[in-house]
Structures are given as structure tokens and as C-alpha cells.
Design a protein around this motif. Structure first.
Motif, PDB file in Angstrom:
ATOM      1  N   VAL A 193       0.989  -1.704  -0.179  1.00 58.39           N
ATOM      2  CA  VAL A 193      -0.486  -0.662  -0.167  1.00 58.39           C
ATOM      3  C   VAL A 193       1.445   1.413  -0.219  1.00 58.39           C
ATOM      4  N   SER A 194       0.467   1.850  -0.982  1.00 64.11           N
ATOM      5  CA  SER A 194       1.423   3.489  -0.817  1.00 64.11           C
ATOM      6  C   SER A 194       1.005   4.215  -0.014  1.00 64.11           C
ATOM      7  N   ALA A 195       2.244   5.061   0.343  1.00 61.65           N
ATOM      8  CA  ALA A 195       1.972   6.226   1.924  1.00 61.65           C
ATOM      9  C   ALA A 195       2.271   6.963   1.338  1.00 61.65           C
ATOM     10  N   THR A 196       2.241   8.142   1.864  1.00 56.31           N
ATOM     11  CA  THR A 196       2.536   9.758   1.258  1.00 56.31           C
ATOM     12  C   THR A 196       3.615  10.519   1.995  1.00 56.31           C
ATOM     13  N   ASN A 197       5.113  10.641   1.994  1.00 58.23           N
ATOM     14  CA  ASN A 197       5.515  10.891   2.204  1.00 58.23           C
ATOM     15  C   ASN A 197       5.756  12.601   2.946  1.00 58.23           C
ATOM     16  N   GLY A 198       5.720  12.145   4.525  1.00 55.73           N
ATOM     17  CA  GLY A 198       5.000  13.555   5.165  1.00 55.73           C
ATOM     18  C   GLY A 198       4.167  13.511   5.698  1.00 55.73           C
ATOM     19  N   ARG A 199       2.962  12.429   5.739  1.00 49.63           N
ATOM     20  CA  ARG A 199       1.760  12.393   6.098  1.00 49.63           C
ATOM     21  C   ARG A 199       1.684  11.592   7.700  1.00 49.63           C
ATOM     22  N   GLN A 200       0.938  11.603   8.707  1.00 53.01           N
ATOM     23  CA  GLN A 200       0.495  10.463   8.888  1.00 53.01           C
ATOM     24  C   GLN A 200      -0.460   9.692   9.175  1.00 53.01           C
ATOM     25  N   LEU A 201      -0.121   8.089   9.932  1.00 55.76           N
ATOM     26  CA  LEU A 201      -0.508   7.251  10.019  1.00 55.76           C
ATOM     27  C   LEU A 201      -1.466   7.117  10.625  1.00 55.76           C
ATOM     28  N   ALA A 202      -2.730   6.911  11.085  1.00 51.39           N
ATOM     29  CA  ALA A 202      -3.671   6.488  12.075  1.00 51.39           C
ATOM     30  C   ALA A 202      -4.060   4.963  11.712  1.00 51.39           C
ATOM     31  N   ALA A 203      -4.642   3.977  12.781  1.00 49.44           N
ATOM     32  CA  ALA A 203      -5.328   3.066  12.506  1.00 49.44           C
ATOM     33  C   ALA A 203      -6.600   3.044  13.091  1.00 49.44           C
ATOM     34  N   LYS A 204      -8.146   2.392  12.763  1.00 53.02           N
ATOM     35  CA  LYS A 204      -9.055   2.988  13.966  1.00 53.02           C
ATOM     36  C   LYS A 204      -9.453   1.245  13.500  1.00 53.02           C
ATOM     37  N   VAL A 205     -10.459   0.821  15.126  1.00 53.31           N
ATOM     38  CA  VAL A 205     -11.164  -0.550  14.512  1.00 53.31           C
ATOM     39  C   VAL A 205     -11.942  -0.437  14.041  1.00 53.31           C
TER      40      VAL A 205
END
Length: 80
Positions: free
Chosen positions: A49-61
Motif C-alpha cells: 500500500v502506497s503511503a505519502t511522504n510527510g503524512r501521518q498514519l492512523a489505525a481504527k478498529v
């Protein structure tokens, strides 16, 4: 690039985990992928999965119930 999503929880449970990226403060939030844990305490998901440089990641149940969930992401960087 996200290459592995590892999910663990206290009980044998069935639920989904959404992985999101955002700029912080809820701005420009984008759903990247969803993984489904099925009747397990821990489960690993190989993804690409591509993720954008400089952005934050989050997980949600979502969609189900789980207790004391932990989510780990393994990222693969690139050199340009």
C-alpha cells in the motif's frame, strides 16, 4: 510503502482495522486499506500500500469488537 500490518488483541476476536493517512488535525484524511482479523488474537497481513511522504498514519478498529488492540505497520522506504 506499507508492506506488513500486524494486529493483536487480548481475546480471540473478529473485527476490521482501517489504516488511514492524514496531514494532522483531521485534515485531508484518506483511507489506505482495511484488514480483517477473523477469530484470532494475532494476525499478520502482507500488503503493498502506497503511503505519502510527510503524512501521518492512523489505525481504527471497526466492524466488530476487540479488547486492547495493538497495530504495527512495517514500512519500506525508497531512496531517490
Amino acid at each position: 510503502e506499507i508492506v506488513l500490518v500486524s494486529v493483536g488483541n487480548e481475546n480471540i476476536s473478529t473485527f476490521d482495522v482501517e489504516i488511514w493517512e492524514h496531514e494532522g488535525g483531521g485534515d485531508n484524511i484518506t483511507l489506505l486499506t482495511t484488514v480483517s482479523v477473523v477469530a484470532a488474537k494475532t494476525q499478520n497481513f502482507v500488503v503493498s500500500v502506497s503511503a505519502t511522504n510527510g503524512r501521518q498514519l492512523a489505525a481504527k478498529v471497526v466492524n466488530g469488537s476487540a479488547k486492547n488492540v495493538g497495530v504495527s505497520l512495517q514500512l519500506k522506504g525508497s531512496t531517490v
